[in-house]
Design a protein around this motif. Structure first.
Motif, short mmCIF file in Angstrom:
data_model
loop_
_atom_site.label_atom_id
_atom_site.label_comp_id
_atom_site.label_asym_id
_atom_site.label_seq_id
_atom_site.Cartn_x
_atom_site.Cartn_y
_atom_site.Cartn_z
N ALA A 360 -1.14 6.13 -3.11
CA ALA A 360 -1.77 5.34 -2.05
C ALA A 360 -3.18 4.92 -2.45
CB ALA A 360 -1.80 6.14 -0.74
N ARG A 361 -3.92 5.84 -3.03
CA ARG A 361 -5.31 5.55 -3.40
C ARG A 361 -5.39 4.62 -4.60
NH1 ARG A 361 -8.86 9.38 -1.27
NH2 ARG A 361 -10.05 9.72 -3.18
N LEU A 362 -4.44 4.76 -5.53
CA LEU A 362 -4.42 3.88 -6.69
C LEU A 362 -4.09 2.44 -6.27
CD1 LEU A 362 -2.46 6.18 -9.17
CD2 LEU A 362 -4.92 5.77 -9.12
N LEU A 363 -3.08 2.30 -5.42
CA LEU A 363 -2.72 0.97 -4.94
C LEU A 363 -3.85 0.35 -4.13
CD1 LEU A 363 0.99 1.59 -3.87
CD2 LEU A 363 0.21 0.14 -5.76
N LEU A 364 -4.51 1.16 -3.31
CA LEU A 364 -5.62 0.65 -2.51
C LEU A 364 -6.74 0.14 -3.40
CD1 LEU A 364 -7.01 0.11 0.16
CD2 LEU A 364 -7.73 2.52 0.20
N GLU A 365 -7.02 0.87 -4.45
CA GLU A 365 -8.08 0.43 -5.36
C GLU A 365 -7.71 -0.90 -6.02
OE1 GLU A 365 -11.83 0.79 -7.38
OE2 GLU A 365 -10.97 1.58 -5.52
N LEU A 366 -6.46 -1.07 -6.38
CA LEU A 366 -6.02 -2.34 -6.95
C LEU A 366 -6.25 -3.48 -5.97
CD1 LEU A 366 -2.63 -1.41 -8.69
CD2 LEU A 366 -4.84 -1.83 -9.78
N VAL A 367 -5.92 -3.23 -4.70
CA VAL A 367 -6.11 -4.26 -3.68
C VAL A 367 -7.59 -4.57 -3.51
CG1 VAL A 367 -5.84 -4.80 -1.23
CG2 VAL A 367 -3.98 -3.67 -2.46
N LEU A 368 -8.41 -3.53 -3.43
CA LEU A 368 -9.85 -3.73 -3.22
C LEU A 368 -10.50 -4.41 -4.42
CD1 LEU A 368 -10.84 -0.35 -1.51
CD2 LEU A 368 -10.32 -2.55 -0.45
N MET A 369 -9.92 -4.24 -5.61
CA MET A 369 -10.42 -4.92 -6.79
C MET A 369 -9.99 -6.38 -6.83
SD MET A 369 -9.63 -1.95 -9.64
CE MET A 369 -9.81 -3.08 -11.01
N GLY A 370 -9.12 -6.77 -5.91
CA GLY A 370 -8.63 -8.14 -5.86
C GLY A 370 -7.48 -8.42 -6.81
N ARG A 371 -6.84 -7.36 -7.32
CA ARG A 371 -5.73 -7.57 -8.25
C ARG A 371 -4.46 -7.91 -7.48
NH1 ARG A 371 -3.41 -3.56 -13.02
NH2 ARG A 371 -1.46 -4.68 -13.35
N LEU A 372 -3.89 -9.06 -7.78
CA LEU A 372 -2.63 -9.47 -7.17
C LEU A 372 -1.47 -8.91 -7.97
CD1 LEU A 372 -3.38 -13.24 -6.48
CD2 LEU A 372 -3.38 -11.39 -4.81
N SER A 373 -0.35 -8.68 -7.30
CA SER A 373 0.84 -8.26 -8.03
C SER A 373 1.32 -9.40 -8.91
CB SER A 373 1.95 -7.86 -7.04
OG SER A 373 2.52 -9.00 -6.43
N GLY A 374 1.90 -9.04 -10.05
CA GLY A 374 2.39 -10.07 -10.96
C GLY A 374 3.43 -10.97 -10.31
N TRP A 375 4.28 -10.39 -9.46
CA TRP A 375 5.32 -11.19 -8.81
C TRP A 375 4.72 -12.27 -7.92
CZ3 TRP A 375 8.06 -6.10 -7.07
CH2 TRP A 375 8.75 -5.55 -8.17
#
Length: 390
Positions: A360-375
């Motif tokens: 949960a925390r790893l995914l949240l950090e990706l979101v907060l960094m502005g990283r979009l999913s490749g799909w």
């Protein structure tokens, strides 16, 4: 970033009436961008506005990030912009002129010029293509023209023909995701968790344990999910057996079972089953690619939508007792779809419920960094929201 649905917009009000249905909620403090190829709309992207008082360098960085996201729609030859903020329209014109001017210049240089820019404020809206002669708002080298701004009532948007069509199709604009979220504590580096050594999609538990479930447990967990994912079983048919919600929820609390269920939702039952039982390097690589949404061909969105529907039902069944694992799974689906605002709201709640749940925390950090999913960044693999999707 999402695909737009099949519909016809005949006026600015139609496009603006469609946007909340496309992203699922009424934007706040947001810039919404729609790509276009010829007369056809492509992807839709919502990003936060730059912070008030940001330096020109910061504004440039923000605009570059927007351009990077939009560039994934390689066929686009134009862009539509809609800026939302709870302030009088007249204030928005001057408040965001510098940012919009920088972004307009970048988009023009990239071969996808701004065709229309709308400002939607607390007291109305206007835009560069308003039909009334006295509406002088436009984009140019000096920024937004502010003389004698025109202001149209917001009711023109909510009552537009396309907004009515979306409602007729069964679409509903949901509450803003942040209305139900809390702020989590500090989140760790998304590339690796120092406390557990877990990488998204790696074998082993969130507590660093390498012990995993048996083959029988893996097979059983996937078998319980499969009728719901392939559409052969409805949730209503499960209700007489009161043990179903608890059993489904528990499969998401064991990392190896969780990963297998995620892969089954995105890549099919057979891939999840064979990969779970064989556990070779190629299968681990495939599982990891699915969980970080980087398989080139994209997921089976029909299965993913059913997965999200079941997770939503689990959440409604348990209310405040919803586990962090269920919320994390829902956040993962939303991130895969490209709905960062929805994903962050759900993942924040998951991180607060269980600070030790590293995914949960790893995914949240990706979101907060502005990283979009490749799909979500590719037209041929991105998710298209149906009117029934919340």
């Amino acid at each position: 970033m999402e695909k737009t649905t099949d519909c016809t917009a005949r006026s600015p009000e139609d496009v603006l009436g469609y946007i909340p249905h496309a992203i699922g909620f009424q934007p706040r403090d947001s810039l919404v961008c729609l790509t276009a190829t010829g007369k056809e709309l492509g992807a839709i992207l919502r990003v936060d506005l730059p912070r008030a008082g940001a330096s020109r360098a910061r504004l440039r960085d923000h605009a570059l990030a927007v351009l990077a996201y939009l560039s994934h729609d390689a066929a686009a030859d134009g862009t539509f912009l809609a800026l939302y903020q709870e302030a009088p329209v007249a204030q928005l014109q001057s408040r965001h002129a510098a940012f919009l001017s920088i972004l307009e210049s970048m988009l023009s240089g990239a071969g996808r010029p701004v065709r229309e820019c709308w400002l939607i404020g607390a007291d109305g809206w206007n835009g560069s293509g308003c039909r009334l002669g006295e509406c002088l708002l436009g984009l140019g080298r000096g920024g937004l023209v502010t003389e004698n701004p025109c202001r149209h009532p917001l009711e023109l948007i909510s009552n537009s023909a396309l907004a009515a069509e979306m409602v007729f199709r069964g679409s509903a604009v949901q509450a803003h995701p942040d209305d139900a979220s809390d702020s989590p504590g500090r989140v760790p580096d998304p590339r690796r968790s120092a406390s557990s050594g877990e990488d998204p999609g790696s074998p082993g538990g969130d507590d660093g344990s390498s012990a995993g479930p048996s083959a029988e447990e893996l097979t059983g967990a996937l078998a319980e999910w499969e009728p719901l994912l392939d559409g052969s079983q409805s949730w209503a048919g499960l209700l007489p057996d009161t043990g179903w919600p608890e059993r489904l929820g528990r499969t998401l609390e064991v990392p190896a079972l969780r990963d297998a269920v995620y892969v089954s939702a995105a890549d099919g039952h057979e891939t999840a089953l064979r990969g779970s039982l064989k556990d070779g390097p190629s299968w681990r690589e495939r599982f990891g690619a699915v969980i970080i949404a980087e398989t080139g061909e994209g997921p089976d969105w029909a299965r993913m939508d059913r997965f999200a529907e079941v997770l939503g039902r689990l959440r409604r069944e348990t209310g405040d007792g919803t586990t962090a694992a269920v919320l994390t799974a829902l956040g993962w689906v939303e991130w895969c779809r490209g709905r960062g605002t929805h994903a962050s709201a759900v993942l924040r709640r998951a991180a607060r419920k269980d600070p030790e749940l590293h995914l949960a925390r790893l995914l949240l950090e990706l979101v907060l960094m502005g990283r979009l999913s490749g799909w979500s960044t590719r037209r041929d693999s991105s998710w298209r929201r149906s009117p029934q999707t919340g």
